[in-house]
Design a protein around this motif. Structure first.
Motif, mmCIF file in Angstrom:
data_model
loop_
_atom_site.group_PDB
_atom_site.id
_atom_site.type_symbol
_atom_site.label_atom_id
_atom_site.label_comp_id
_atom_site.label_asym_id
_atom_site.label_seq_id
_atom_site.Cartn_x
_atom_site.Cartn_y
_atom_site.Cartn_z
ATOM 1 N N TRP A 148 0.799 -1.264 -0.069
ATOM 2 C CA TRP A 148 0.099 -0.133 -0.130
ATOM 3 C C TRP A 148 0.730 1.349 0.120
ATOM 4 N N VAL A 164 -6.318 -2.319 7.105
ATOM 5 C CA VAL A 164 -7.744 -1.790 6.521
ATOM 6 C C VAL A 164 -7.940 -0.411 7.056
ATOM 7 N N ALA A 165 -7.516 -0.183 8.227
ATOM 8 C CA ALA A 165 -7.478 1.283 8.815
ATOM 9 C C ALA A 165 -6.600 2.183 8.025
ATOM 10 N N VAL A 212 -5.227 2.066 4.901
ATOM 11 C CA VAL A 212 -5.956 2.122 3.720
ATOM 12 C C VAL A 212 -6.872 3.362 3.702
ATOM 13 N N CYS A 213 -7.838 2.989 4.562
ATOM 14 C CA CYS A 213 -8.983 4.253 4.824
ATOM 15 C C CYS A 213 -8.389 5.504 5.284
ATOM 16 N N GLN A 214 -7.561 5.302 6.140
ATOM 17 C CA GLN A 214 -6.628 6.764 6.689
ATOM 18 C C GLN A 214 -6.211 7.472 5.245
ATOM 19 N N SER A 215 -5.427 6.550 4.630
ATOM 20 C CA SER A 215 -4.908 7.182 3.323
ATOM 21 C C SER A 215 -5.558 7.686 2.328
ATOM 22 N N MET A 216 -6.815 7.126 1.976
ATOM 23 C CA MET A 216 -7.886 7.190 1.260
ATOM 24 C C MET A 216 -8.720 8.616 1.592
ATOM 25 N N VAL A 217 -8.980 8.812 2.900
ATOM 26 C CA VAL A 217 -9.531 9.992 3.279
ATOM 27 C C VAL A 217 -8.635 11.025 3.120
ATOM 28 N N TRP A 251 -12.317 11.946 10.692
ATOM 29 C CA TRP A 251 -12.369 10.613 10.327
ATOM 30 C C TRP A 251 -10.927 10.006 10.059
ATOM 31 N N ARG A 252 -10.027 10.983 9.453
ATOM 32 C CA ARG A 252 -8.654 10.337 9.215
ATOM 33 C C ARG A 252 -7.849 9.900 10.852
ATOM 34 N N PHE A 296 -9.357 6.712 12.054
ATOM 35 C CA PHE A 296 -8.542 5.609 11.404
ATOM 36 C C PHE A 296 -7.058 5.329 12.071
#
Length: 140
Positions: free
Chosen positions: A14, A95-96, A98-103, A116-117, A120
């Protein structure tokens, strides 16, 4: 290979994909199509479009946390610690992340998106601490 090792490999993958999709794309498009000199990008200066700066920071966040997760997975592996809790915690870390990076990359950083970031990130910290606790308890 164990689930923690797969999740560590996923974290590293990732980190590289994020680098290529943000910093890499921005710089190579500039170099190849806009005739920007290859030496014109400075790592010690904020420059470029907002999404590029967010991508750079998101990648740096991954690089900062990858060794921490790597050390935890190394200790878990050396101590031969396994089980559902360890597998779930390591999976949640990835998973957290990837979510942090996407946000971070995909949204302008309003207070809501920063919250939100940060949430995560906190999930990852809790998982790290629980995994460390499991390793310490097992090592005693």
């Amino acid at each position: 290979m164990t689930i923690p090792m797969w999740m560590l490999l996923g974290f590293a993958t990732w980190t590289l994909l994020l680098l290529m999709a943000t910093v890499g794309v921005y710089r190579w498009v500039g170099i190849l199509f806009s005739k920007v000199p290859i030496g014109s990008f400075h790592s010690d200066q904020l420059e470029g479009e907002d999404w590029y700066r967010r991508g750079t920071r998101a990648h740096a966040n991954c690089v900062e946390n990858l060794p921490v997760f790597g050390a935890i997975v190394l200790v878990i592996s050396v101590l031969d610690i396994s089980g559902l809790a360890v597998n779930y915690l390591c999976t949640i870390v990835l998973v957290a992340r990837v979510c942090q990076s996407m946000v971070h990359v995909c949204h302008v950083q309003t207070d809501r998106f920063v919250a939100w970031r940060f949430s995560f990130f906190c999930v990852q910290l809790v998982c790290f601490l629980v995994l460390i606790g499991i390793a310490v308890r097992h090592g005693l």
